[in-house]
Each structure stands twice: as structure tokens, then as C-alpha cells.
Design a protein around this motif. Structure first.
Motif, short mmCIF file in Angstrom:
data_model
loop_
_atom_site.label_atom_id
_atom_site.label_comp_id
_atom_site.label_asym_id
_atom_site.label_seq_id
_atom_site.Cartn_x
_atom_site.Cartn_y
_atom_site.Cartn_z
N THR A 103 17.65 57.72 1.00
CA THR A 103 17.85 56.30 1.32
C THR A 103 16.49 55.60 1.35
O THR A 103 15.45 56.22 1.60
N ARG A 136 14.55 52.22 3.03
CA ARG A 136 14.54 51.13 4.00
C ARG A 136 13.63 50.03 3.47
O ARG A 136 12.46 50.27 3.17
N SER A 144 11.90 46.14 3.85
CA SER A 144 11.55 45.06 4.78
C SER A 144 10.69 44.04 4.05
O SER A 144 10.02 44.35 3.07
#
Length: 225
Positions: free
Chosen positions: A204, A206, A208
Motif C-alpha cells: 500500500t 500512503r 500526503s
């Protein structure tokens, strides 16, 4: 005219390995772009990090999901919600520890000086009290110099208006991402302050966005032709 690299990496410098927090390096393999984090076993042992010998992420496995997320977040009907989330996600401002200590010294010196002046008024020996005052004023001056040095060194939270202005300076993000070539996509990601962290174990990423590094220096990027 800026020369484009033959094999551009869309996420150059933006992808980090979750296991060691290092930037992953671009590598082409059979014509496809990958990002790799190589962490030799001896380094892992020395740093007490559980890390595979090699971590790989294929670029085209990430591009479409990321562009879909960004295009959705910056569509007109969700723009205000996204700006609010970006504003609230900023870390709270805390004065640097040295600045806080310097301010405490200045406050203490001011209290001492008031007492010394009161002692003079009450008839204390002027020579002794003047020595106290001189010493305290020198201590206060040093603390004020420290405070001046430390002021403005910490990160400043951006206002909602500043974030709104920077987002609007990018223009139609969804349109640019849809039509742009690899180099222009990379420019959009850079201006958004995009950071991607890849967790190899769960496969996965992440994502931002942080506009603070680019406040006041936004430039327009063109769409594809």
C-alpha cells in the motif's frame, strides 16, 4: 527550452520506503519504471531495522490510482473540503525550546530589575545595587539576542486563504493530470508537495500533500498537447 530526460521518473524524489524512511531510487527494467529501496543486511542489523534486501514498486501501478484520488480531491465541489482538511492537518506551531527559555530569562530579569530599583528607592547601597543592575541587564541583553536569533525559525502554519491561493494557482489539477505528459505530471506532484510512502508488506502507498514548501513560488504548468 528545458530538455526532457529520455526516461523520466514521474515520482522522482517523492517515494519513501516505510521500513527505513529513505527515498526510493528510480530504475528502469524491461522498459518499465520502477522505484527500488535496497537495504543491505548489515545496514539493517546495525540500525535495528527489519527490511527486505530489495523493495520494488512499479510506477504505472501507482499513477492511475493517485491521479484519480487527486482529481477527485480537487474537483470544484470538493475543493473547499480538501482545503479545510489541508488546513487542519498542519502541525501546531510550537516556539523553539531555546526561544522559550530566552523569553523566560528576559521575564525573570525584568522582575529582578524592578526589585533592584525598589531597593535603591528604599535606601540600599547604590554601588552594590548598581552592580546587580549591570549584571542583570547584561544577562537580559544576551537572552534578547538569543530570542532574536530564534524568532521565525520554526514552521509557520499556513492560513486557509494562503492554501486556497496556492491551490488555485495550480489551476485545473484534474485537467492537467488527465492530459499532461510525464514531465508535467511530475511538476504538478512537486508543486503539491506530494509525499508517497510505500509499505511493502501490505503493498500500500500512503499519499500526503504539503503546500508549505512552495508558498509564494507557485508557477503554472501546461497540459498535454
Amino acid at each position: 527550452m528545458k530538455q526532457r530526460t529520455r526516461n523520466p521518473y514521474v515520482f522522482r524524489g517523492l517515494i519513501y520506503c516505510a521500513a527505513c524512511d529513505r527515498r526510493m531510487q528510480g530504475q528502469y527494467n524491461h522498459g518499465a519504471a520502477y522505484y527500488r529501496c535496497r537495504f543491505p543486511q548489515e545496514y539493517a542489523l546495525a540500525n535495528q531495522v527489519e527490511h527486505p534486501s530489495n523493495v520494488y514498486l512499479r510506477e504505472d501501478a501507482l499513477t492511475n490510482p493517485l491521479d484519480t484520488w487527486l482529481a477527485s480531491a480537487f474537483t470544484p465541489h470538493r475543493l473547499q473540503q480538501t482545503i479545510t482538511a489541508m488546513t487542519d492537518a498542519q502541525p501546531l506551531e510550537h516556539p523553539p525550546a531555546l526561544a522559550t527559555a530566552a523569553q523566560a530569562i528576559i521575564t525573570d530579569c525584568d522582575t529582578k530589575l524592578e526589585r533592584y530599583r525598589a531597593a535603591l528607592d528604599a535606601g540600599a547601597d547604590p554601588t552594590v545595587v548598581t552592580g546587580w543592575i549591570t549584571q542583570t541587564q547584561a544577562e537580559c541583553a544576551r537572552a534578547e539576542a538569543d530570542l532574536h536569533t530564534q524568532s521565525g525559525t520554526g514552521p509557520r502554519r499556513m492560513s486557509r486563504t494562503e492554501i486556497s491561493n496556492l491551490v488555485r494557482a495550480l489551476g485545473d489539477i484534474a485537467g492537467v493530470l488527465r492530459d499532461a505528459d510525464s514531465a508535467d505530471k511530475a511538476e504538478v506532484y512537486r508543486q503539491l508537495g506530494l509525499r508517497l510512502t510505500y509499505e511493502a508488506e501490505t503493498q500500500t502507498v500512503r499519499a500526503s500533500v504539503d503546500l508549505s514548501a512552495h508558498r509564494g513560488v507557485m508557477v503554472c504548468v501546461r497540459g498535454g498537447t
